[in-house]
Design a protein around this motif. Structure first.
Motif, PDB file in Angstrom:
ATOM      1  N   HIS A  57       0.871  -1.204  -0.179  1.00  0.00           N
ATOM      2  CA  HIS A  57       0.102   0.154  -0.004  1.00  0.00           C
ATOM      3  C   HIS A  57       0.887   1.305  -0.005  1.00  0.00           C
ATOM      4  N   ALA A  58       0.317   2.264  -0.565  1.00  0.00           N
ATOM      5  CA  ALA A  58       0.763   3.624  -0.654  1.00  0.00           C
ATOM      6  C   ALA A  58      -0.266   4.723  -0.520  1.00  0.00           C
ATOM      7  N   VAL A  59       0.081   5.631   0.398  1.00  0.00           N
ATOM      8  CA  VAL A  59      -1.031   6.649   0.448  1.00  0.00           C
ATOM      9  C   VAL A  59      -0.395   7.908   0.406  1.00  0.00           C
ATOM     10  N   SER A  60      -0.743   8.789  -0.768  1.00  0.00           N
ATOM     11  CA  SER A  60      -0.161   9.946  -0.852  1.00  0.00           C
ATOM     12  C   SER A  60      -0.426  11.104   0.039  1.00  0.00           C
ATOM     13  N   THR A  61       0.215  12.363   0.237  1.00  0.00           N
ATOM     14  CA  THR A  61      -0.025  13.189   1.221  1.00  0.00           C
ATOM     15  C   THR A  61       0.533  14.522   0.633  1.00  0.00           C
ATOM     16  N   SER A  62       0.104  15.579   1.279  1.00  0.00           N
ATOM     17  CA  SER A  62       0.546  16.794   0.896  1.00  0.00           C
ATOM     18  C   SER A  62       2.153  17.189   0.962  1.00  0.00           C
ATOM     19  N   SER A  63       2.651  16.378   1.810  1.00  0.00           N
ATOM     20  CA  SER A  63       4.233  16.690   2.228  1.00  0.00           C
ATOM     21  C   SER A  63       4.666  15.282   2.980  1.00  0.00           C
ATOM     22  N   GLY A  64       6.163  15.443   3.042  1.00  0.00           N
ATOM     23  CA  GLY A  64       6.832  14.241   3.663  1.00  0.00           C
ATOM     24  C   GLY A  64       6.333  14.650   5.246  1.00  0.00           C
ATOM     25  N   THR A  65       6.420  15.577   5.761  1.00  0.00           N
ATOM     26  CA  THR A  65       5.854  15.969   6.934  1.00  0.00           C
ATOM     27  C   THR A  65       4.599  15.158   7.574  1.00  0.00           C
ATOM     28  N   HIS A  66       3.952  15.715   6.520  1.00  0.00           N
ATOM     29  CA  HIS A  66       2.184  14.965   6.812  1.00  0.00           C
ATOM     30  C   HIS A  66       2.146  13.505   6.826  1.00  0.00           C
ATOM     31  N   ASN A 204       3.002  -2.316   4.481  1.00  0.00           N
ATOM     32  CA  ASN A 204       2.301  -3.676   4.185  1.00  0.00           C
ATOM     33  C   ASN A 204       1.044  -3.710   4.999  1.00  0.00           C
ATOM     34  N   ASP A 205       0.879  -3.080   5.934  1.00  0.00           N
ATOM     35  CA  ASP A 205      -0.426  -3.177   6.851  1.00  0.00           C
ATOM     36  C   ASP A 205      -1.632  -2.463   6.456  1.00  0.00           C
ATOM     37  N   GLU A 206      -2.474  -3.236   5.824  1.00  0.00           N
ATOM     38  CA  GLU A 206      -3.792  -2.838   5.185  1.00  0.00           C
ATOM     39  C   GLU A 206      -4.742  -1.839   6.249  1.00  0.00           C
ATOM     40  N   LYS A 207      -4.590  -2.205   7.289  1.00  0.00           N
ATOM     41  CA  LYS A 207      -5.415  -1.166   8.339  1.00  0.00           C
ATOM     42  C   LYS A 207      -4.739   0.318   8.643  1.00  0.00           C
ATOM     43  N   VAL A 208      -3.337   0.127   8.653  1.00  0.00           N
ATOM     44  CA  VAL A 208      -2.577   1.364   8.698  1.00  0.00           C
ATOM     45  C   VAL A 208      -2.723   2.102   7.555  1.00  0.00           C
ATOM     46  N   ALA A 209      -2.857   1.656   6.132  1.00  0.00           N
ATOM     47  CA  ALA A 209      -3.136   2.220   4.896  1.00  0.00           C
ATOM     48  C   ALA A 209      -4.510   2.739   4.918  1.00  0.00           C
ATOM     49  N   GLU A 210      -5.433   1.930   5.410  1.00  0.00           N
ATOM     50  CA  GLU A 210      -6.789   2.591   5.316  1.00  0.00           C
ATOM     51  C   GLU A 210      -7.069   3.562   6.112  1.00  0.00           C
ATOM     52  N   LYS A 211      -6.393   3.691   7.260  1.00  0.00           N
ATOM     53  CA  LYS A 211      -6.554   4.923   8.394  1.00  0.00           C
ATOM     54  C   LYS A 211      -5.675   5.931   7.792  1.00  0.00           C
ATOM     55  N   ALA A 212      -4.601   5.828   7.324  1.00  0.00           N
ATOM     56  CA  ALA A 212      -3.760   7.060   6.708  1.00  0.00           C
ATOM     57  C   ALA A 212      -4.721   7.456   5.698  1.00  0.00           C
ATOM     58  N   ALA A 213      -5.336   6.741   4.789  1.00  0.00           N
ATOM     59  CA  ALA A 213      -6.041   7.416   3.745  1.00  0.00           C
ATOM     60  C   ALA A 213      -7.069   8.466   4.087  1.00  0.00           C
ATOM     61  N   ARG A 216      -5.553  11.547   5.882  1.00  0.00           N
ATOM     62  CA  ARG A 216      -5.181  12.647   4.924  1.00  0.00           C
ATOM     63  C   ARG A 216      -6.426  13.400   4.341  1.00  0.00           C
ATOM     64  N   ASP A 217      -7.599  12.725   4.412  1.00  0.00           N
ATOM     65  CA  ASP A 217      -8.615  13.407   3.587  1.00  0.00           C
ATOM     66  C   ASP A 217      -9.757  13.602   4.623  1.00  0.00           C
ATOM     67  N   CYS A 218      -9.447  14.479   5.527  1.00  0.00           N
ATOM     68  CA  CYS A 218     -10.335  15.061   6.689  1.00  0.00           C
ATOM     69  C   CYS A 218     -11.128  13.787   7.616  1.00  0.00           C
ATOM     70  N   GLY A 219     -10.350  12.771   7.708  1.00  0.00           N
ATOM     71  CA  GLY A 219     -11.038  11.679   8.367  1.00  0.00           C
ATOM     72  C   GLY A 219     -12.346  11.165   7.885  1.00  0.00           C
ATOM     73  N   TYR A 231      -7.108  15.548   8.629  1.00  0.00           N
ATOM     74  CA  TYR A 231      -6.210  16.631   8.175  1.00  0.00           C
ATOM     75  C   TYR A 231      -6.631  16.820   6.720  1.00  0.00           C
ATOM     76  N   THR A 232      -6.344  17.964   6.250  1.00  0.00           N
ATOM     77  CA  THR A 232      -6.600  18.281   4.619  1.00  0.00           C
ATOM     78  C   THR A 232      -5.261  18.203   4.158  1.00  0.00           C
ATOM     79  N   ALA A 233      -4.846  17.040   3.910  1.00  0.00           N
ATOM     80  CA  ALA A 233      -3.377  16.574   3.630  1.00  0.00           C
ATOM     81  C   ALA A 233      -3.300  15.964   2.356  1.00  0.00           C
TER      82      ALA A 233
END
Ligand SMILES: Cc1ncc(COP(=O)(O)O)c(C=O)c1O
Length: 373
Positions: A57-66, A204-213, A216-219, A231-233
């Motif tokens: 999994h990969a989840v894009s964000t507005s910055s490396g910090t985010h 590689n953790d599906e749950k972490v990826a889902e939560k991260a997605a 980054r999109d306002c929850g 966040y708006t990230a």
């Protein structure tokens, strides 16, 4: 002789972000045909980046910090917990720990690879320690086997700060894929950019990826239903479209960076008063985000090179614990992390980018020789 603006331009810049016609076309195409936010290019870029890193999994964000902040939150790191990292990095590696209301615990680096010293991680572990953030500084992989072994033993999460190390290998695997979460930055000076700010979290953790997605999109759970404080990230579609083109070139660019580093190291190896970057070996393939030399005479050497049209950088002028805000918050004093401090006093980044020519490398090396002569 040229007059006007150009007169102050360095003849050889420190870095040179790539932007070509193919990227321009991809950007315009995305702007014309996709949604500006979370368009198709965002999801394609994520798929391709995950594949590139060898993760699910990969989840894009507005910055490396985010990416780092969201990674910590998605793993459940929160108030009252400790996160271990190194003060020899860009300030964001540690700020993100404070952003999630946890406490940064610094441990020093080794002076060979400039990455976190695993022995010192062991000594810093307490009951509250929840995670470690190793930084693959300058594109050189941290000692991930030792770090993962310690983390497994003490049940700690490992969040790789791979913001400077896109495509670097450690024992046959790409950095970012070695911990629980890996985070990347696409800021313009990085080995690949999205022509603006941007970041990516891989796991590689599906749950972490889902939560991260979601984070980054306002929850968002669905359009107007939110089950997390997010966040708006998000990464903009136009930037993702450019990132997809850049990613196709990344391996070739990294190869050229390595070739350039090899030439520098050959030409500079006879200067006793200079410490050159670690070279990597059969198990470690660095990507030379920066080519950092070290000298006691750093400031004079920098001034000399710049007077010859060679742009230089200092990464970084201060270790994080001696940044004014950290001193104010925690009362850190000089001497707390001597190796990180030594690095900051002596480091000098000299021009490094894929298109640097051997003629330019020769010129920079000659000027360095002249300085020491
Ligand atoms: C080591 C490191 N960590 C984190 C970051 C933060 O990335 P960004 O600037 O995309 O927020 C950077 C970028 O400069 C970095 O070099």
């Amino acid at each position: 002789m040229k007059v006007g603006k150009d007169i102050h331009k360095p003849k050889i810049p420190l870095a040179k972000p790539a932007f070509n016609k193919e990227m321009e076309r991809a950007a315009v195409n995305a702007l014309r045909n996709e949604r500006f936010v979370l368009g198709e290019s965002v999801y394609k870029f994520e798929e391709e980046f995950a594949k590139y890193c060898g993760v699910d999994h990969a989840v894009s964000t507005s910055s490396g910090t985010h990416a780092l902040q969201i990674g910590l939150t998605a793993l459940g790191v929160a108030r009252g917990q400790h996160v271990i990292t190194t003060p020899a990095s860009f300030i964001a590696s540690s700020n993100v720990i404070l952003h999630v209301n946890a406490t940064p615990i610094f441990v020093d680096i080794g002076l060979v690879t400039y990455t976190i010293d695993p022995e010192q991680i062991k000594q810093a572990i307490r009951r509250k320690t929840q995670a470690v953030i190793p930084v693959h500084l300058y594109g050189y992989p941290a000692d991930m086997d030792s770090i993962n072994e310690i983390a497994n033993k003490h049940e700690l999460y490992v969040i790789e700060d791979a913001c400077q190390a896109h495509g670097a290998f450690y024992k046959g695997r790409k950095v970012g894929s070695l911990g629980d979460v890996g985070c990347f930055s696409f800021y313009p000076s990085k080995n690949m950019t999205v022509a603006g700010d941007g970041g990516m979290l891989v796991t590689n953790d599906e749950k972490v990826a889902e939560k991260a997605a979601k984070l980054r999109d306002c929850g968002r759970k669905s359009k107007y239903v939110h089950d997390l404080i997010g966040y708006t990230a998000r990464l903009n579609t136009v930037n993702a479209a450019i990132g997809r083109v850049q990613l196709k070139h990344l391996d070739e660019w990294n190869m050229k960076r390595r070739r350039n580093a090899q030439i520098y190291s050959r030409l500079l190896s006879d200067i006793d008063m200079l410490i050159l970057p670690p070279r990597g070996d059969s198990e470690t393939l660095p990507v030379y985000h920066l080519y950092v030399i070290r000298s006691r005479h750093r400031d004079r050497l920098k001034a000399w090179l710049e007077s010859n049209g060679i742009q230089c950088g200092i990464h970084y002028e201060l270790p994080i614990h001696l940044q004014p805000i950290y001193k104010k918050m925690y009362g850190f004093e000089e001497g707390a992390y001597p190796k990180s401090e030594e690095l900051c006093k002596t480091c000098l980044s000299i021009p490094m980018y894929p298109d640097l020519t051997s003629g330019q490398i020769n010129f920079v090396s000659e000027k360095i020789h002249e300085f020491f002569a």
